[in-house]
Motif scaffolding. Structure first.
Motif, short mmCIF file in Angstrom:
data_model
loop_
_atom_site.label_atom_id
_atom_site.label_comp_id
_atom_site.label_asym_id
_atom_site.label_seq_id
_atom_site.Cartn_x
_atom_site.Cartn_y
_atom_site.Cartn_z
N GLY A 58 0.82 -1.20 0.00
CA GLY A 58 0.00 0.00 0.00
C GLY A 58 0.86 1.25 0.00
O GLY A 58 2.06 1.22 -0.26
N GLN A 59 0.21 2.38 0.34
CA GLN A 59 0.90 3.66 0.30
C GLN A 59 0.98 4.32 1.67
O GLN A 59 1.50 5.43 1.79
N TYR A 60 0.47 3.64 2.70
CA TYR A 60 0.39 4.27 4.01
C TYR A 60 1.17 3.48 5.05
O TYR A 60 1.75 2.44 4.75
N ALA A 61 1.17 3.99 6.28
CA ALA A 61 2.00 3.42 7.33
C ALA A 61 1.66 1.95 7.60
O ALA A 61 0.50 1.57 7.72
N VAL A 62 2.71 1.14 7.70
CA VAL A 62 2.58 -0.25 8.13
C VAL A 62 2.72 -0.28 9.65
O VAL A 62 3.71 0.20 10.19
N VAL A 114 0.94 -8.29 6.40
CA VAL A 114 1.25 -6.88 6.64
C VAL A 114 -0.05 -6.12 6.82
O VAL A 114 -0.95 -6.20 5.98
N GLY A 115 -0.17 -5.38 7.92
CA GLY A 115 -1.37 -4.59 8.18
C GLY A 115 -1.00 -3.17 8.56
O GLY A 115 0.10 -2.92 9.07
N GLY A 116 -1.93 -2.24 8.32
CA GLY A 116 -1.63 -0.84 8.61
C GLY A 116 -2.85 0.03 8.71
O GLY A 116 -3.96 -0.43 8.95
N VAL A 117 -2.63 1.32 8.49
CA VAL A 117 -3.69 2.31 8.71
C VAL A 117 -4.75 2.29 7.61
O VAL A 117 -5.77 2.96 7.75
N VAL A 166 -5.41 -1.59 11.22
CA VAL A 166 -5.00 -2.91 11.71
C VAL A 166 -3.84 -2.70 12.68
O VAL A 166 -2.75 -2.29 12.29
N GLN A 167 -4.07 -3.00 13.96
CA GLN A 167 -3.07 -2.75 14.99
C GLN A 167 -2.14 -3.94 15.20
O GLN A 167 -0.99 -3.77 15.61
N SER A 168 -2.63 -5.16 14.95
CA SER A 168 -1.81 -6.34 15.20
C SER A 168 -2.30 -7.49 14.34
O SER A 168 -3.51 -7.65 14.13
N VAL A 169 -1.36 -8.30 13.83
CA VAL A 169 -1.70 -9.52 13.11
C VAL A 169 -0.92 -10.68 13.72
O VAL A 169 0.20 -10.50 14.21
N ALA A 178 -5.25 -13.91 12.71
CA ALA A 178 -6.04 -12.99 13.52
C ALA A 178 -5.57 -11.57 13.23
O ALA A 178 -4.37 -11.30 13.21
N ALA A 179 -6.54 -10.67 12.99
CA ALA A 179 -6.23 -9.27 12.73
C ALA A 179 -6.99 -8.42 13.74
O ALA A 179 -8.22 -8.43 13.78
N ALA A 180 -6.25 -7.69 14.59
CA ALA A 180 -6.86 -6.84 15.61
C ALA A 180 -6.94 -5.42 15.08
O ALA A 180 -5.97 -4.89 14.54
#
Length: 537
Positions: A222-226, A240-243, A272-275, A285-287
């Motif tokens: 993506g283009q935003y913060a991971v 990989v998860g992010g804003v 996404v705060q945690s995977v 699991a995606a928090a």
């Protein structure tokens, strides 16, 4: 009006004809257009570059529709132009680097004519290194070496020795160098490290040798913060998860050519705060920041069951900041912004069951949590500089272990167990990483940073600690790195005995210190009535 429409259609035909020729030539770049022609065609077709080259009508002229081949042809033209622009910028940067190097050489030659000035510069650099040693170990070490190379003054020698006595640290060359969110993940075998930044860039680094990390590949998430990353247990998939609310799965079987697995996982309108992967890699699991935890089937990329939402009196629901599976994959543990830690039985991920909260824990936000490799201990970091630990068993949490670990002065943003479970590391917003030996809970290392810590992990067999800091830099700290305690002031000289079993050091406090270095264990004072001998005045 008709003439305009005919001109547009003629341009469309020319683009489609050029696209056919390009495709027939196996998409050779020799068939791509130069920038002026591409600009003229895009203007004629009323294309809007800001929205990916989609046509836009103007002054009554009907919008045109390019076939996929023509769109791909125009996209390839744009990509080549962007690449050329980057190459020009890189060339200018290279020239500037050469100019900078030549300037430094000229300055050094000029300084060489004035020995007194060199001595003054060396002392100044050594003093700066001493000031930085408690915040940026890597930079202090480099400045110490530069000071010694400038002039081998007593201060420079002492600075080099003082730097050498600390933990060995290496900055990853892949670090993007921008301040902001920066996280990392380590493959289960401890040999591959993924580091990210606030623009979605992820770099894959071989960390087998902590002193010589090697970049293996990179990917764009993506283009935003991971904000979070995790490897599957077999090390072939990186989540990989992010804003941008999205979890992306990448096949990294070959780190030099990572491949995005589609479709993307998007189910909650919040960051996404945690995977975390289940041990078998089949469930992820995606928090999320809206208080929900989603379970995903990693093979089908489909949702499993309803969202997991922990009970809370707060509205809206507090964000879930961290999540982890137990090693048997039957339990999911999550920590949230209201200080609660909840457990779910996920033996059947289609029908997860809430088990209950952890007793007597943090009162503020739970920023991080981790579970020991043997599944017996849960550790969580809060917003008060404490790391809490609990004893786990199949039915849930048996009870809290002793008092919380302390030493950090601010939020505990990340906690991690070593692969053998014999060490626990925690990184805080005060810029410090602490490492404790288990089970005696004794602190064994303090790793200072110039910015707040955003992630901490262990690499192969606990040989190194990988850290990410808000200054945009990832670092590898060699462990263990014994520090020889004793001298109260600067060390000016060191010498081994002829048999190599004893190390002696002379310090500014007037003592000669001796250590037994013959064993594999950390060095200890040499056997004698006193391990420090007063040097003659």
């Amino acid at each position: 009006m008709i003439a305009d429409q005919e001109a547009v259609l003629a341009t469309v035909r020319s683009v489609e004809q050029a696209a056919m020729e390009w495709a027939a030539a196996e998409r050779s770049e020799h068939f791509l257009w130069e920038a002026p022609r591409l600009t003229a065609v895009e203007a004629a077709l009323r294309l809007h570059p800001e929205i990916g080259g989609q046509p836009k009508g103007d002054r009554g002229v009907s919008p045109v529709h390019l076939d996929p081949a023509a769109q791909a042809f125009l996209a390839a033209n744009r990509a080549r132009i962007r690449t050329r622009r980057r190459a020009r910028v890189a060339g200018i940067a290279g020239i500037m680097s050469v100019i900078l190097v030549l300037t430094l050489v000229a300055v050094r030659q000029q300084l060489a004519t004035d020995e007194a000035h060199l001595v003054a510069q060396s002392r100044k650099l050594a003093n700066t290194a001493s000031q930085l040693r408690d915040s940026d170990v890597w930079l202090a070490r480099q400045l110490s070496v530069i000071a010694y190379n400038t002039s081998a003054t007593a201060e420079a020698r002492a600075s080099v020795l003082d730097s050498s006595a600390g933990h060995l640290v290496t900055r990853l060359h892949s670090s993007v160098g921008v301040r902001g969110p920066h996280t990392l993940a380590v493959r289960p075998d401890g040999r591959l490290l993924a580091s990210s930044n606030q623009y979605g860039n992820v770099v894959l680094t071989d960390a087998t040798n902590p002193q010589r990390p090697t970049v293996r590949g990179g990917l764009q998430a993506g283009q935003y913060a991971v904000l979070t990353m995790a490897f599957s247990s077999d090390g072939t998939t990186l989540a990989v998860g992010g804003v941008d609310w999205t979890v992306r799965l990448f096949d990294i079987s070959d780190p030099t050519h990572p491949r995005l697995k589609e479709p993307l996982l998007r189910g909650s309108p919040a960051a996404v705060q945690s995977v975390a992967f289940a041990p078998d890699g089949r469930v992820l699991a995606a928090a999320h920041a809206d208080g929900t935890i989603l379970l995903w089937d990693t093979a089908r990329h489909g949702r499993l069951g309803d969202p997991l939402i922990a009970p809370s009196r707060l509205r809206p629901h507090p964000a879930v900041r961290a999540a982890a599976f137990t090693p048997d994959g039957r339990t999911l543990v999550a920590g949230s912004q209201d200080g609660a830690i909840w457990l779910w039985n996920v033996a059947d991920p289609h029908r997860p069951r809430l088990m209950g909260p952890a007793p007597a824990g943090p009162r503020g936000t739970v920023f991080s949590l981790t579970i020991s490799p043997d599944g017996r201990t849960l550790a969580a970091g809060d917003d008060d500089g404490k790391v809490w630990t609990w004893r786990l068993h199949e039915g849930g949490i048996r009870g809290r272990l002793d008092d919380p670990l302390i030493g950090l002065a601010s939020y505990v943003n990340s906690v991690a167990f070593s692969q053998d479970g014999k060490a626990l590391a925690a990184g805080g917003s005060d810029g410090t990483v602490l490492v404790w030996a288990l089970p005696n809970r004794e602190p064994v290392a303090t790793l200072p940073h110039p910015g707040q810590i955003t992630a901490v992990r262990f690499t192969t067999g606990g040989a190194a600690v990988a850290t990410a800091s808000y200054d945009g830099t990832a670092r590898l700290w060699a462990m263990p790195s014994p520090v020889l305690a004793g001298p109260a002031q600067g060390v000016f000289s060191v010498e081994y005995s002829p048999d190599g079993k004893t190390l002696a050091a002379g310090s500014r406090d007037g003592n000669v210190w001796r250590w037994d270095v013959s064993a594999q264990a950390p060095p200890c004072p040499a056997p004698s009535d006193q391990h420090a001998e007063r040097a003659p005045s």
